[in-house]
Scaffold this motif. Structure first.
Motif, PDB file in Angstrom:
ATOM      1  N   CYS A   1      31.333  38.779  39.348  1.00 20.55           N
ATOM      2  CA  CYS A   1      30.925  39.760  38.336  1.00 20.55           C
ATOM      3  C   CYS A   1      31.036  39.162  36.940  1.00 20.55           C
ATOM      4  O   CYS A   1      32.054  38.566  36.596  1.00 20.55           O
ATOM      5  CB  CYS A   1      31.835  40.989  38.440  1.00 20.55           C
ATOM      6  SG  CYS A   1      31.626  42.165  37.096  1.00 20.55           S
TER       7      CYS A   1
ATOM      8  N   LYS B   1      39.763  39.880  43.630  1.00 22.88           N
ATOM      9  CA  LYS B   1      39.573  41.308  43.312  1.00 22.88           C
ATOM     10  C   LYS B   1      40.826  41.923  42.685  1.00 22.88           C
ATOM     11  O   LYS B   1      40.754  42.923  41.970  1.00 22.88           O
ATOM     12  CB  LYS B   1      39.159  42.051  44.590  1.00 22.88           C
ATOM     13  CG  LYS B   1      38.816  43.518  44.402  1.00 22.88           C
ATOM     14  CD  LYS B   1      37.617  43.710  43.494  1.00 22.88           C
ATOM     15  CE  LYS B   1      37.511  45.146  43.009  1.00 22.88           C
ATOM     16  NZ  LYS B   1      36.549  45.335  41.930  1.00 22.88           N
TER      17      LYS B   1
ATOM     18  N   ASN C   1      38.324  42.061  34.455  1.00 17.35           N
ATOM     19  CA  ASN C   1      37.363  40.990  34.126  1.00 17.35           C
ATOM     20  C   ASN C   1      37.587  39.673  34.867  1.00 17.35           C
ATOM     21  O   ASN C   1      37.222  38.620  34.348  1.00 17.35           O
ATOM     22  CB  ASN C   1      37.415  40.712  32.603  1.00 17.35           C
ATOM     23  CG  ASN C   1      36.073  41.026  31.961  1.00 17.35           C
ATOM     24  OD1 ASN C   1      35.059  41.169  32.644  1.00 17.35           O
ATOM     25  ND2 ASN C   1      36.056  41.119  30.650  1.00 17.35           N
ATOM     26  N   LYS C   2      38.155  39.712  36.059  1.00 18.21           N
ATOM     27  CA  LYS C   2      38.445  38.444  36.742  1.00 18.21           C
ATOM     28  C   LYS C   2      37.781  38.317  38.107  1.00 18.21           C
ATOM     29  O   LYS C   2      38.041  37.332  38.810  1.00 18.21           O
ATOM     30  CB  LYS C   2      39.969  38.294  36.929  1.00 18.21           C
ATOM     31  CG  LYS C   2      40.723  38.094  35.627  1.00 18.21           C
ATOM     32  CD  LYS C   2      42.207  37.911  35.924  1.00 18.21           C
ATOM     33  CE  LYS C   2      43.019  38.114  34.656  1.00 18.21           C
ATOM     34  NZ  LYS C   2      44.324  38.688  34.918  1.00 18.21           N
ATOM     35  N   CYS C   3      36.981  39.281  38.535  1.00 18.16           N
ATOM     36  CA  CYS C   3      36.331  39.169  39.850  1.00 18.16           C
ATOM     37  C   CYS C   3      35.292  38.048  39.767  1.00 18.16           C
ATOM     38  O   CYS C   3      34.519  37.982  38.806  1.00 18.16           O
ATOM     39  CB  CYS C   3      35.665  40.488  40.231  1.00 18.16           C
ATOM     40  SG  CYS C   3      36.827  41.864  40.309  1.00 18.16           S
TER      41      CYS C   3
ATOM     42  N   GLU D   1      34.259  46.616  47.257  1.00 16.46           N
ATOM     43  CA  GLU D   1      33.663  45.288  47.483  1.00 16.46           C
ATOM     44  C   GLU D   1      33.788  44.781  48.924  1.00 16.46           C
ATOM     45  O   GLU D   1      32.814  44.357  49.509  1.00 16.46           O
ATOM     46  CB  GLU D   1      34.213  44.203  46.516  1.00 16.46           C
ATOM     47  CG  GLU D   1      34.687  44.649  45.141  1.00 16.46           C
ATOM     48  CD  GLU D   1      33.674  45.411  44.309  1.00 16.46           C
ATOM     49  OE1 GLU D   1      32.579  45.700  44.786  1.00 16.46           O
ATOM     50  OE2 GLU D   1      34.004  45.767  43.152  1.00 16.46           O
TER      51      GLU D   1
HETATM   52  S1  SF4 Z   1      33.894  44.003  39.469  1.00 21.06           S
HETATM   53 FE1  SF4 Z   1      34.737  45.672  38.247  1.00 21.06          FE
HETATM   54  S2  SF4 Z   1      36.928  45.183  38.032  1.00 21.06           S
HETATM   55 FE2  SF4 Z   1      35.894  43.290  38.676  1.00 21.06          FE
HETATM   56  S3  SF4 Z   1      35.446  42.227  36.761  1.00 21.06           S
HETATM   57 FE3  SF4 Z   1      33.613  43.421  37.301  1.00 21.06          FE
HETATM   58  S4  SF4 Z   1      33.839  45.368  36.229  1.00 21.06           S
HETATM   59 FE4  SF4 Z   1      35.859  44.368  36.224  1.00 21.06          FE
END
Ligand code: SF4
Length: 286
Positions: free
Chosen positions: A33, A143, A28-30, A131
């Motif tokens: 997103c 990421k 949950n840190k990207c 990504e």
């Molecule tokens: S891109 Fe994938 S890993 Fe990163 S926060 Fe979103 S759901 Fe989670």
């Protein structure tokens, strides 16, 4: 079936039964997103999942494929995943394939034997969010994974004979890093040689940290024509020896492309060069 919050699944799982095995994302840190930000991560109990599957059995006649949501259900303990796969095999004998998403780290956390067991019990394909292949872009978007780890995770899946499907995001490097993002994403696909490689296109919305960067001017996004230029450079840098299905058929893309590399490389580049109409901005979706 019982679902919590918004459910996401890959375009290729549009007709699959979706079992929400986990809630949310372990990471949950990207910065690009926010799909799972409102959800507190947890693994649902095996009993709940058996109940959902039994419920689905009563409603659906023929279930060919099952997708395990949410963000990275491969993080579940292998014993629990095997219990679910075994229940699926007993309850849906017609099911040809089970799939799920994973962070590269989830794949690396499994032993080769665990991955082989999962495949033998029906796990046929795993979707991994790559990504970008560029180390700086991966770092800037937080990421939490390196280029090398991404490559290793795909090779590990192949060794277990599980299909791999990787997604990358057009425009993620912005105007400053678009060239590096394109070249390094092309070369990471070449080194990984995944079974499937897909392109999404960046969409920024309030609430995402990268949206804040856009507002304060530290990130500048690409125009649609620049996205196409980046895509061309990316494809030019893909040199795979084994077959890789390449596509950009996500709702976020300006243009839909599809081909099997390496043989269709020129065809895909021609599709790109002859594109006349791009999807209007207002029709792009996450
Ligand atoms: S891109 Fe994938 S890993 Fe990163 S926060 Fe979103 S759901 Fe989670």
């Amino acid at each position: 079936m019982r679902y919590e919050g918004q459910i996401y699944r890959p375009p290729s799982e549009a007709n699959s039964l979706i079992l929400q095995a986990t809630i949310g994302c372990t990471y949950n840190k990207c910065t690009f997103c926010q799909s799972f930000r409102e959800k507190k991560f947890r693994i649902r109990t095996t009993e709940e999942l058996f109940e959902d599957l039994s419920m689905a059995r009563r409603y659906y006649g023929h279930v060919r494929r099952i997708y395990l949501a949410d963000a990275n259900a491969l993080c579940m303990p292998s014993e629990q995943l095997l219990e679910i796969l075994s229940f699926i095999r007993k309850t849906f004998p017609e099911c040809e394939r089970v799939s799920t998403h994973a962070c590269a780290q989830d794949v690396l956390n499994k032993t080769p034997e665990e991955l082989t067991d999962l495949r033998e019990w029906g796990m046929g394909i795993i979707y991994v969010g790559g990504e970008s292949g560029n180390p700086e872009v991966l770092r800037l978007v937080n990421k939490g994974v390196t280029r090398e780890e991404l490559i290793e995770s795909v090779h590990k899946l192949r060794a277990a004979k599980i299909l791999s499907s990787l997604t990358f995001i057009s425009g993620l490097g912005g105007t400053r890093l678009w060239r590096e993002h394109a070249i390094d994403t092309g070369t990471i696909i070449s080194e990984m040689e995944p079974d499937y490689a897909s392109l999404l296109t960046l969409i920024l919305e309030p609430g995402m940290p990268l949206f804040d960067d856009l507002v304060n001017g530290t990130f500048e996004r690409l125009s649609p024509q620049q996205v196409l230029q980046e895509t061309r450079l990316l494809i030019e840098n893909i040199n795979v020896k084994r077959s890789c299905v390449f596509r950009s058929n996500h709702a976020s893309n300006y243009l839909s492309l599809r081909g099997t590399l390496p043989m269709d490389k020129e065809k895909v580049l021609n599709q790109l060069a002859s594109a006349k109409r791009l999807k209007p901005e207002e029709f792009r979706l996450l």
